[in-house]
Write a protein that holds these residues in place. Sequence first.
Motif, PDB file in Angstrom:
ATOM      1  N   UNK A  79      36.539  49.692  63.640  1.00 33.10           N
ATOM      2  CA  UNK A  79      35.495  50.503  62.995  1.00 33.10           C
ATOM      3  C   UNK A  79      34.929  49.830  61.756  1.00 33.10           C
ATOM      4  N   UNK A  80      35.115  48.510  61.660  1.00 37.07           N
ATOM      5  CA  UNK A  80      34.602  47.770  60.503  1.00 37.07           C
ATOM      6  C   UNK A  80      33.100  47.559  60.685  1.00 37.07           C
ATOM      7  N   UNK A  81      32.304  48.383  59.998  1.00 36.51           N
ATOM      8  CA  UNK A  81      30.847  48.340  60.157  1.00 36.51           C
ATOM      9  C   UNK A  81      30.281  46.989  59.737  1.00 36.51           C
ATOM     10  N   UNK A  82      30.877  46.385  58.734  1.00 43.23           N
ATOM     11  CA  UNK A  82      30.386  45.090  58.257  1.00 43.23           C
ATOM     12  C   UNK A  82      30.488  44.037  59.353  1.00 43.23           C
ATOM     13  N   UNK A  83      31.632  43.985  60.044  1.00 41.13           N
ATOM     14  CA  UNK A  83      31.827  43.008  61.119  1.00 41.13           C
ATOM     15  C   UNK A  83      30.885  43.300  62.284  1.00 41.13           C
ATOM     16  N   UNK A  84      30.783  44.582  62.657  1.00 37.19           N
ATOM     17  CA  UNK A  84      29.908  44.958  63.765  1.00 37.19           C
ATOM     18  C   UNK A  84      28.457  44.605  63.462  1.00 37.19           C
ATOM     19  N   UNK A  85      28.028  44.812  62.231  1.00 43.03           N
ATOM     20  CA  UNK A  85      26.650  44.501  61.837  1.00 43.03           C
ATOM     21  C   UNK A  85      26.380  43.008  61.877  1.00 43.03           C
ATOM     22  N   UNK A  86      27.354  42.234  61.425  1.00 45.37           N
ATOM     23  CA  UNK A  86      27.185  40.781  61.431  1.00 45.37           C
ATOM     24  C   UNK A  86      27.113  40.239  62.865  1.00 45.37           C
ATOM     25  N   UNK A  87      27.895  40.828  63.792  1.00 41.43           N
ATOM     26  CA  UNK A  87      27.826  40.406  65.203  1.00 41.43           C
ATOM     27  C   UNK A  87      26.451  40.747  65.774  1.00 41.43           C
ATOM     28  N   UNK A  88      25.976  41.970  65.463  1.00 46.73           N
ATOM     29  CA  UNK A  88      24.654  42.377  65.937  1.00 46.73           C
ATOM     30  C   UNK A  88      23.573  41.427  65.421  1.00 46.73           C
ATOM     31  N   UNK A  89      23.680  41.059  64.166  1.00 48.00           N
ATOM     32  CA  UNK A  89      22.698  40.152  63.566  1.00 48.00           C
ATOM     33  C   UNK A  89      22.747  38.770  64.217  1.00 48.00           C
ATOM     34  N   UNK A  90      23.963  38.269  64.443  1.00 45.76           N
ATOM     35  CA  UNK A  90      24.110  36.944  65.067  1.00 45.76           C
ATOM     36  C   UNK A  90      23.517  36.941  66.478  1.00 45.76           C
TER      37      UNK A  90
ATOM     38  N   UNK B  16      23.855  46.356  71.716  1.00 46.13           N
ATOM     39  CA  UNK B  16      25.199  46.898  71.935  1.00 46.13           C
ATOM     40  C   UNK B  16      25.906  47.141  70.606  1.00 46.13           C
ATOM     41  N   UNK B  17      25.876  46.131  69.722  1.00 45.99           N
ATOM     42  CA  UNK B  17      26.617  46.262  68.458  1.00 45.99           C
ATOM     43  C   UNK B  17      25.871  47.106  67.434  1.00 45.99           C
ATOM     44  N   UNK B  18      24.542  47.121  67.470  1.00 42.61           N
ATOM     45  CA  UNK B  18      23.790  48.008  66.575  1.00 42.61           C
ATOM     46  C   UNK B  18      24.121  49.462  66.894  1.00 42.61           C
ATOM     47  N   UNK B  19      24.236  49.779  68.148  1.00 45.95           N
ATOM     48  CA  UNK B  19      24.575  51.146  68.542  1.00 45.95           C
ATOM     49  C   UNK B  19      26.017  51.495  68.176  1.00 45.95           C
ATOM     50  N   UNK B  20      26.895  50.503  68.200  1.00 42.57           N
ATOM     51  CA  UNK B  20      28.266  50.749  67.754  1.00 42.57           C
ATOM     52  C   UNK B  20      28.286  51.113  66.266  1.00 42.57           C
ATOM     53  N   UNK B  21      27.430  50.457  65.497  1.00 48.57           N
ATOM     54  CA  UNK B  21      27.334  50.767  64.066  1.00 48.57           C
ATOM     55  C   UNK B  21      26.810  52.182  63.885  1.00 48.57           C
ATOM     56  N   UNK B  22      25.750  52.544  64.635  1.00 48.55           N
ATOM     57  CA  UNK B  22      25.157  53.871  64.501  1.00 48.55           C
ATOM     58  C   UNK B  22      26.099  54.975  64.962  1.00 48.55           C
ATOM     59  N   UNK B  23      26.981  54.643  65.865  1.00 45.84           N
ATOM     60  CA  UNK B  23      27.961  55.633  66.293  1.00 45.84           C
ATOM     61  C   UNK B  23      28.930  55.970  65.160  1.00 45.84           C
ATOM     62  N   UNK B  24      29.118  55.005  64.266  1.00 50.79           N
ATOM     63  CA  UNK B  24      29.990  55.230  63.114  1.00 50.79           C
ATOM     64  C   UNK B  24      29.214  55.764  61.909  1.00 50.79           C
ATOM     65  N   UNK B  25      27.950  55.318  61.775  1.00 50.00           N
ATOM     66  CA  UNK B  25      27.108  55.765  60.658  1.00 50.00           C
ATOM     67  C   UNK B  25      25.663  55.844  61.164  1.00 50.00           C
ATOM     68  N   UNK B  26      25.246  57.066  61.519  1.00 51.24           N
ATOM     69  CA  UNK B  26      23.932  57.264  62.132  1.00 51.24           C
ATOM     70  C   UNK B  26      22.784  56.923  61.202  1.00 51.24           C
ATOM     71  N   UNK B  27      23.045  56.717  59.919  1.00 53.01           N
ATOM     72  CA  UNK B  27      21.977  56.440  58.962  1.00 53.01           C
ATOM     73  C   UNK B  27      22.003  54.994  58.475  1.00 53.01           C
ATOM     74  N   UNK B  28      22.768  54.151  59.121  1.00 58.97           N
ATOM     75  CA  UNK B  28      22.828  52.755  58.683  1.00 58.97           C
ATOM     76  C   UNK B  28      21.443  52.122  58.803  1.00 58.97           C
ATOM     77  N   UNK B  29      20.887  51.682  57.661  1.00 58.63           N
ATOM     78  CA  UNK B  29      19.513  51.188  57.608  1.00 58.63           C
ATOM     79  C   UNK B  29      19.334  49.927  58.463  1.00 58.63           C
ATOM     80  N   UNK B  30      20.254  48.961  58.353  1.00 60.18           N
ATOM     81  CA  UNK B  30      20.092  47.700  59.079  1.00 60.18           C
ATOM     82  C   UNK B  30      20.167  47.917  60.589  1.00 60.18           C
ATOM     83  N   UNK B  31      21.093  48.786  61.006  1.00 60.07           N
ATOM     84  CA  UNK B  31      21.229  49.057  62.443  1.00 60.07           C
ATOM     85  C   UNK B  31      19.997  49.765  62.989  1.00 60.07           C
ATOM     86  N   UNK B  32      19.483  50.747  62.227  1.00 63.44           N
ATOM     87  CA  UNK B  32      18.280  51.459  62.655  1.00 63.44           C
ATOM     88  C   UNK B  32      17.089  50.512  62.764  1.00 63.44           C
ATOM     89  N   UNK B  33      16.980  49.635  61.800  1.00 62.69           N
ATOM     90  CA  UNK B  33      15.882  48.671  61.805  1.00 62.69           C
ATOM     91  C   UNK B  33      15.981  47.732  63.000  1.00 62.69           C
TER      92      UNK B  33
END
Length: 646
Positions: free
Chosen positions: A592-603, A615-632
Motif C-alpha cells: 500500500x506504499x502510494x509513493x512506490x505505486x506512483x513511481x511505477x505508474x510514472x515509469x 494499472x498502477x494509477x488505479x491502484x493509487x486511486x484505490x488507496x487515495x481517490x483524491x491523489x492529484x498525480x494519479x488523477x492527472x
Amino acid sequence: MSGKRTWLFRIISMALPLLLILLLECGLRWFHYGNDLSLFIEYPQNKNYLFLNPDASKRYFINQKNATTGNVEPFLKAKPAGTRRIFVLGESTTIGYPYFHNGSFHRWLQYRLANTFPDQHFEIVNLALTAVNSYTVLGFARELVDYQPDAVLIYAGHNEYYGAMGVGSTEKFGGNPALVNAVLRVRSLKIMQLAANLYQKVTVLDASGKSENDGTRMQRMVAEQQIPFQSDLYKRGVEQFRANMDEILDILAEHNVPVFISNLVSNEADLKPFFSFPLKNNQFPEDFEANAVSTYNLGKQEYARGNMNSARQYFSKARDLDGLRFRAPGAFNEIIGQLVKSHSNAHLVDTHDVFEANSPGGIIGKDLILEHVHPDLKGYALMSDAFYEALKKAKFISPAPGAEMSFAQLSRDMPVPVIDSLAGVYKVANLKNSWPFNAALDRDSVKTGTFEERVAFDLAYRRISWENAMDQAYNHYIESRNYKEAREIVEALILEQPNDAALYSRSAMLSGQLGDERSALFSFQKAFSVAPSFESARYLFVLFLKKDEPEKAIPYLDYAISNNTSGLNLAPVRTLVQEVVSLRSQLPIDSADISVLSRIASAYYRMDNRDGALLYARKVLALNAHDKDALQLVNALGHSQDPATR
C-alpha cells in the motif's frame, strides 16, 4: 593331387556364382539402379534435416505400384539439447485417415504438449503408412533406434491380414515371420530390387491384359476374402502379429526406448460383418458359435433390450467371425496386453477403454468410428488423450499444476479447419461406395454450395493439394476480415511446419487483430525460439511490459538492444524497466506504499506503456481517490476515474 584339384574345383564352383552376384550388385550400384530404401533421407530444402524416405515402403511391396508414402515431417540430424524426440509407428488409423494432417491423433497430442509445455520442445515424427502391417512397423523400428528416440508410440493391427506381407494379402512371399523378415532385410540390395522388378513384369505379362489397377488398393491387396475364425490362416495371422510385435518391443528394449502401445478399436455396434460363412444345416444355434451375421443380429436384439453386456459379447464375437478380416480380432488386444506385461519398457495405452467409456451403452460404433476402423475427429481426439494420459502415468511428462491444457480446451482450440473435416467426410462417402462396403453414396449429402465445401470437395478428390487448399482458405478469410478462421489456418500450417518462424509470427499478428494478447505472446515466444529476431523480441518485451511482467521483458529487451536493426534508442527504456523491477521488489514489504505505486505508474507512462501506467494509477486511486498525480495520469490516458469503470 587329384583330390586337391577336386576340392579346388568345388571351391571355385561355389565361389564363382557368389562372385558374379557381387559383381552384378556392384554394377547396379555403380549405375544407380533402383531406389534408396533407407528409412530417412536428407530433406531437400535444408540439408540439416532428415525426413521419412518416400521410397521406404517399397521394401515391403512386391507390386511397387501399391507402395504408399507417409508424412513429410522434417527433424534435425543432430538432436538439440533438451529436445524430446518421439516417433510414431502404425497404419492408416495412425496416419489419420481420412483427415490426415491435423486430424491424426499425433497432431492433437503435439498441439496439447506445445501448449502445456511452452518452454519445452517436442519433436513428434509420424512414420505411419497406409496398407502396411507389423512387418513394416518392425522394419522401421530397427532403423529408428539409431536416431535418438526418447519414446515410440504404436497403434497397429487392423491391417495384419491384408497389409503388405500379410498372410491373406496379394503382397506376400511366405507365411513364416522369420523367413519373411529375413528376406525383407536384404531387399535393399540392388540385385533384389532387380529381381522384384523382373518378377513384376512377368506377372503383368501373365495377367492376359487385365489391368493392374482394377479396383481400389484395398481390393487389389486382398488375396483371401474368406478366412474362417480359428482356421490355419487365421492362426498364422495371429502368430505373425505376436512374433513381430514381440520383436519390436525387444529391439526398443535393447536401446532403452520406452514404448507406448495402444490396444485396438473398431466399429462393432453399427457395422454388419463383411462376410459370413453359411450356418451348418441351416440351424440357428442357441449359443453364439454361429456365423458372423446371425451373431451380429443377436447383438442387435440384446442392444435393443438394453442388455449391454450380452450385446457387447455378441458384437465382439461377430467381429471375430467376420471372414473378411479388415478388423483385428480380439486376440490382438490380448496379445498387446501380454506383451506389455512381459516388457518393462512397454506401457499400455488403453484406447479401447476410452472409446467404450465415450460410446452409447459402452459399445463402440458409429458415434466414434467413421466406417470399420477409422475414428472421426472426436475419436482421434480421444485417442490422443489416451496416449497423453499414458505418457503422464509413466512420468514421461509431468505437467505443472494449473499449466496443463485440459482435454476440453484441446477439443475447443485444436486447429482442424472445416475444409479438413469436410474432406474427410467426402473421402469416407466415396470409400463406402466401393468394395467391400458397397453402400450407395447419398449424393445429397455431398454439398458444394459454400466456399469450404467446394475447396474440401476438390481436396478430397485430389484436384488440389492440401497446401493449395490452405492457401485458398487463408486468402479467402483475410479478404473477408475473418481473422479468427484465418488464424486457425495458420495454426494448422504450424503443426505441419513447426520450424517455420514466419508462421508463428503471422499467427501472433492475427491474435493481435483479435485482441488475444495471451495467444499473441505464446506465438511470438515460439517464433523467437525457432529463429530469434529483433522484431519478435520487440513485440515480446512490449507485451510482457503490458502484462506488468518486467522481469520477463528484460531478456528480450536486451536481445533487441544487441541486435537493433531499427535505429530505435532503447537504452532509456531499459533504464526505466530496471527501475520498475527495483520498485516492484519493494511492494511485498508494503503493497500500500502510494509513493512506490506512483513511481511505477510514472515509469510505465514515460516508456509509453499505457496499460501498465493505468494499472498502477488505479491502484493509487484505490488507496487515495483524491491523489492529484494519479488523477492527472488517468485523465491523460483518456480513461474515466469512476470506480465503476475501473
